[in-house]
Design a protein around this motif. Structure first.
Motif, mmCIF file in Angstrom:
data_model
loop_
_atom_site.group_PDB
_atom_site.id
_atom_site.type_symbol
_atom_site.label_atom_id
_atom_site.label_comp_id
_atom_site.label_asym_id
_atom_site.label_seq_id
_atom_site.Cartn_x
_atom_site.Cartn_y
_atom_site.Cartn_z
ATOM 1 N N GLU A 28 -69.003 2.731 -59.590
ATOM 2 C CA GLU A 28 -68.886 1.269 -59.529
ATOM 3 C C GLU A 28 -67.668 0.785 -60.309
ATOM 4 O OE1 GLU A 28 -73.278 -0.578 -59.174
ATOM 5 O OE2 GLU A 28 -72.940 0.689 -60.935
ATOM 6 N N LEU A 31 -64.598 1.543 -58.215
ATOM 7 C CA LEU A 31 -64.534 0.616 -57.086
ATOM 8 C C LEU A 31 -64.078 -0.772 -57.542
ATOM 9 C CD1 LEU A 31 -65.063 0.324 -54.059
ATOM 10 C CD2 LEU A 31 -67.412 -0.296 -54.631
ATOM 11 N N ASP A 32 -64.632 -1.259 -58.646
ATOM 12 C CA ASP A 32 -64.240 -2.567 -59.188
ATOM 13 C C ASP A 32 -62.765 -2.580 -59.589
ATOM 14 O OD1 ASP A 32 -66.756 -3.607 -58.846
ATOM 15 O OD2 ASP A 32 -67.352 -3.392 -60.939
ATOM 16 N N THR A 33 -62.294 -1.484 -60.180
ATOM 17 C CA THR A 33 -60.894 -1.391 -60.598
ATOM 18 C C THR A 33 -59.969 -1.445 -59.386
ATOM 19 O OG1 THR A 33 -61.518 -0.093 -62.533
ATOM 20 C CG2 THR A 33 -59.215 0.010 -61.858
ATOM 21 N N GLN A 34 -60.305 -0.687 -58.342
ATOM 22 C CA GLN A 34 -59.482 -0.702 -57.128
ATOM 23 C C GLN A 34 -59.479 -2.086 -56.483
ATOM 24 O OE1 GLN A 34 -57.456 1.773 -55.898
ATOM 25 N NE2 GLN A 34 -57.910 2.584 -57.909
ATOM 26 N N ALA A 35 -60.629 -2.741 -56.439
ATOM 27 C CA ALA A 35 -60.709 -4.088 -55.865
ATOM 28 C C ALA A 35 -59.858 -5.065 -56.678
ATOM 29 C CB ALA A 35 -62.158 -4.555 -55.812
ATOM 30 N N HIS A 36 -59.864 -4.903 -57.994
ATOM 31 C CA HIS A 36 -59.080 -5.775 -58.870
ATOM 32 C C HIS A 36 -57.584 -5.593 -58.613
ATOM 33 C CE1 HIS A 36 -58.673 -8.291 -62.463
ATOM 34 N NE2 HIS A 36 -57.613 -7.543 -62.742
ATOM 35 N N TYR A 38 -56.199 -4.496 -55.852
ATOM 36 C CA TYR A 38 -55.946 -5.021 -54.509
ATOM 37 C C TYR A 38 -55.839 -6.548 -54.549
ATOM 38 C CZ TYR A 38 -56.279 -5.591 -49.469
ATOM 39 O OH TYR A 38 -56.026 -5.914 -48.179
ATOM 40 N N HIS A 39 -56.698 -7.178 -55.327
ATOM 41 C CA HIS A 39 -56.663 -8.630 -55.506
ATOM 42 C C HIS A 39 -55.298 -9.067 -56.045
ATOM 43 C CE1 HIS A 39 -57.330 -12.506 -57.476
ATOM 44 N NE2 HIS A 39 -57.016 -11.919 -58.612
ATOM 45 N N HIS A 40 -54.791 -8.352 -57.051
ATOM 46 C CA HIS A 40 -53.505 -8.724 -57.634
ATOM 47 C C HIS A 40 -52.350 -8.470 -56.673
ATOM 48 C CE1 HIS A 40 -54.538 -10.199 -61.564
ATOM 49 N NE2 HIS A 40 -55.454 -9.252 -61.638
ATOM 50 N N VAL A 60 -51.667 -7.534 -46.185
ATOM 51 C CA VAL A 60 -52.681 -7.852 -47.200
ATOM 52 C C VAL A 60 -53.356 -9.148 -46.882
ATOM 53 C CG1 VAL A 60 -53.064 -8.340 -49.638
ATOM 54 C CG2 VAL A 60 -51.451 -6.564 -48.957
#
Length: 60
Positions: A28, A31-36, A38-40, A60
């Motif tokens: 988790e 996954l959260d780190t990758q999503a973060h 991607y957000h940036h 993107v």
């Protein structure tokens, strides 16, 4: 030669506690780190400060 970048299933399922008290499995957290990240990337592309090619930014 051992490849430490490959986590075993047991290591990914192990729960860890953050200093603020949140408890998540290592999977988790990854996954959260990758999503973060991607957000940036999306934020940088929309702001026009993306360092990627224009075509890649538009994906993107």
């Amino acid at each position: 030669m051992s490849n430490r970048s490959m986590e075993t299933e047991d290591e990914l399922l192990r729960e860890m506690t953050a200093f603020w008290g949140g408890v998540h499995s290592r999977f988790e957290w990854l996954l959260d780190t990758q999503a973060h990240f991607y957000h940036h990337l999306g934020t940088a592309c929309r702001a026009g400060t993306c360092t990627e090619t224009r075509a890649k930014c538009e994906m993107v």
